[in-house]
Design an enzyme around this catalytic site. Structure first.
Site, PDB file in Angstrom:
ATOM      1  N   LYS A 225       0.864  -1.177   0.000  1.00  0.00           N
ATOM      2  CA  LYS A 225       0.000   0.000   0.000  1.00  0.00           C
ATOM      3  C   LYS A 225       0.900   1.226   0.000  1.00  0.00           C
ATOM      4  CE  LYS A 225      -3.582   2.429   2.521  1.00  0.00           C
ATOM      5  NZ  LYS A 225      -4.657   2.315   3.518  1.00  0.00           N
TER       6      LYS A 225
ATOM      7  N   LYS B 226       1.347   9.862   5.704  1.00  0.00           N
ATOM      8  CA  LYS B 226       1.444   8.476   6.179  1.00  0.00           C
ATOM      9  C   LYS B 226       2.722   7.798   5.685  1.00  0.00           C
ATOM     10  CE  LYS B 226      -3.584   7.867   6.723  1.00  0.00           C
ATOM     11  NZ  LYS B 226      -4.735   6.944   6.556  1.00  0.00           N
TER      12      LYS B 226
ATOM     13  N   LYS C  64      -2.089  -1.515  -3.841  1.00  0.00           N
ATOM     14  CA  LYS C  64      -2.958  -0.349  -3.783  1.00  0.00           C
ATOM     15  C   LYS C  64      -2.140   0.923  -3.873  1.00  0.00           C
ATOM     16  CE  LYS C  64      -5.983   1.886  -0.494  1.00  0.00           C
ATOM     17  NZ  LYS C  64      -6.530   1.858   0.830  1.00  0.00           N
TER      18      LYS C  64
ATOM     19  N   TYR D  74     -14.940   1.013  -7.176  1.00  0.00           N
ATOM     20  CA  TYR D  74     -16.223   1.688  -6.971  1.00  0.00           C
ATOM     21  C   TYR D  74     -17.132   1.494  -8.186  1.00  0.00           C
ATOM     22  CZ  TYR D  74     -13.670   3.434  -3.042  1.00  0.00           C
ATOM     23  OH  TYR D  74     -12.933   3.468  -1.884  1.00  0.00           O
TER      24      TYR D  74
HETATM   25  C1  PBG Z   1      -7.074   3.606   5.397  1.00  0.00           C
HETATM   26  C2  PBG Z   1      -7.595   3.326   4.027  1.00  0.00           C
HETATM   27  C3  PBG Z   1      -7.481   4.210   2.956  1.00  0.00           C
HETATM   28  C4  PBG Z   1      -8.119   3.616   1.869  1.00  0.00           C
HETATM   29  C5  PBG Z   1      -8.599   2.374   2.295  1.00  0.00           C
HETATM   30  N1  PBG Z   1      -8.254   2.212   3.644  1.00  0.00           N
HETATM   31  C6  PBG Z   1      -6.916   5.581   2.877  1.00  0.00           C
HETATM   32  C7  PBG Z   1      -5.665   5.914   3.521  1.00  0.00           C
HETATM   33  O1  PBG Z   1      -4.756   5.089   3.676  1.00  0.00           O
HETATM   34  O2  PBG Z   1      -5.562   7.061   3.939  1.00  0.00           O
HETATM   35  C8  PBG Z   1      -8.238   4.262   0.525  1.00  0.00           C
HETATM   36  C9  PBG Z   1      -9.190   3.691  -0.443  1.00  0.00           C
HETATM   37  C10 PBG Z   1      -9.536   4.579  -1.581  1.00  0.00           C
HETATM   38  O3  PBG Z   1      -8.938   5.663  -1.785  1.00  0.00           O
HETATM   39  O4  PBG Z   1     -10.446   4.202  -2.329  1.00  0.00           O
HETATM   40  N2  PBG Z   1      -6.910   2.591   6.276  1.00  0.00           N
END
Ligand code: PBG
Length: 336
Positions: free
Chosen positions: A199, A226, A257, A322
């Site tokens: 991620k 983050k 992701k 989505y």
């Molecule tokens: C946070 C989380 C995020 C998403 C899913 N879980 C955002 C982040 O890490 O700030 C993002 C999903 C998306 O943008 O569709 N635990």
């Protein structure tokens, strides 16, 4: 007659829809897709996410309807995220495993109504954290091991509530193992883990953070991004380290992701792992396509399936998007 005969003509295999179908290498089915759903506490709430038109924050009554209509289209996998009011947030995200948590209760209700669906959770502190981070913030830092205990409690509470698969999205070190041990000790050996393995610290989560109001809070002693836990977008080999650890720790799926800017990472994990690979086509990626289509710059009905196909071709077995329901509708109508 050309002087030199052309023996190889790849166009022969593109000559008709039938031949093209015969040689098609990658397939995209509704069964590969997972629809993200945003849950709000209350009744009769249907609030559109401004930066992601067509996606709504729903109260449970509407959400059950959304699942019912999706199931009719053959779409049976969902990932659920809670929009938690600020009054229920604290520094350690205790509401995440509170027995009165509306998210946990909703999961139980969803599985009672639709035992055939696959319900995936979100395991991370950020929906519940008053600091807006995925882990506990102390002295301006995100502390890893203290967070693991909380994630393990959340995991057991979610398994008990009825979630089929848990989705740790926090990128703390060791979280898959901590969750797996806690789940097994509590007897939840059948609850799966879809780990957000690679991620990235991406700019493409904007609409999601708008939907949940989960962005890092603006304060001097809270990191503004983050980057100390999510991966650097410049890195590729590091994804293999994460994949190796998640596999050793007992993950059932490895996720990449975002998806589109990271197709090479999807391919890398696919070729280096025997586990199923999931890809999260994140909110910002979907928003880009919607924005261009709404301006008349792209034909959504063509660009959207092409995008999902590209994610499959890169190696994703599962796509979280989505657009899952829209795609299922188009497939049912024979438009794609
Ligand atoms: C946070 C989380 C995020 C998403 C899913 N879980 C955002 C982040 O890490 O700030 C993002 C999903 C998306 O943008 O569709 N635990």
């Amino acid at each position: 007659m050309p002087k030199k005969m052309m023996l190889r003509r790849p166009r022969r295999n593109r000559v008709s829809a039938s031949v093209r179908g015969m040689v098609q290498e990658t397939h995209l089915e509704v069964s590969h897709l997972v629809l993200p759903l945003f849950l709000m506490d209350g009744e009769n709430i249907r609030s559109e996410v401004p930066s992601l038109p067509g996606t709504f924050r729903l109260s449970l009554d509407h959400l059950l309807g959304e699942i019912a209509s999706s199931l009719e289209l053959g779409l049976s996998s969902f990932i659920l995220f809670p929009a938690v009011p600020d009054t229920l947030k604290d520094k350690t995200g205790t509401y995440g495993y509170d027995p009165s948590n509306f998210y946990l209760k909703a999961a139980t209700s969803i599985k009672q109504h639709f035992p055939e669906c696959t319900l995936i959770s979100d395991v991370a502190l950020d929906p519940y954290s008053s600091d807006g981070h995925d882990g506990v913030v102390r002295g301006g830092k995100i502390v890893n091991d203290e967070t693991l205990h909380i994630l393990a409690k959340m995991a057991v509470a979610q398994a008990e509530a009825g979630f089929d698969i848990l989705g740790p999205s926090d990128m703390m070190d060791g979280r898959v193992g901590a969750m797996r041990r806690a789940l097994d000790e509590a007897g939840h050996t059948d609850t799966g883990i879809m780990s957000y393995t690679a991620k990235y610290a991406s700019a493409f989560y904007g609409p999601f953070r708008d939907a949940l109001d989960s962005a890092p809070k603006d304060s001097d002693d809270i990191p503004k991004d983050k980057k100390t836990y999510q991966m650097n977008p410049a890195n590729k080999r590091e994804a293999l380290i994460e994949a190796e650890l998640d596999t050793e720790e007992g993950a059932d799926f490895l996720m990449v992701k975002p998806a589109l800017n990271y197709l090479d990472i999807i391919h890398l994990l696919k070729t280096n792992s025997k586990l199923p690979i999931a890809a999260y086509h994140v909110s910002g990626e979907c928003a880009m396509l919607l924005a261009a289509s709404r301006n008349g710059w792209l034909d959504f009905d063509k660009a959207m399936p092409e995008t999902l196909m590209a994610i499959r071709r890169a190696g994703a077995d599962v796509i979280l998007t989505y657009f899952a329901k829209v795609f299922a509708e188009m497939r049912k109508e024979g438009r794609v």
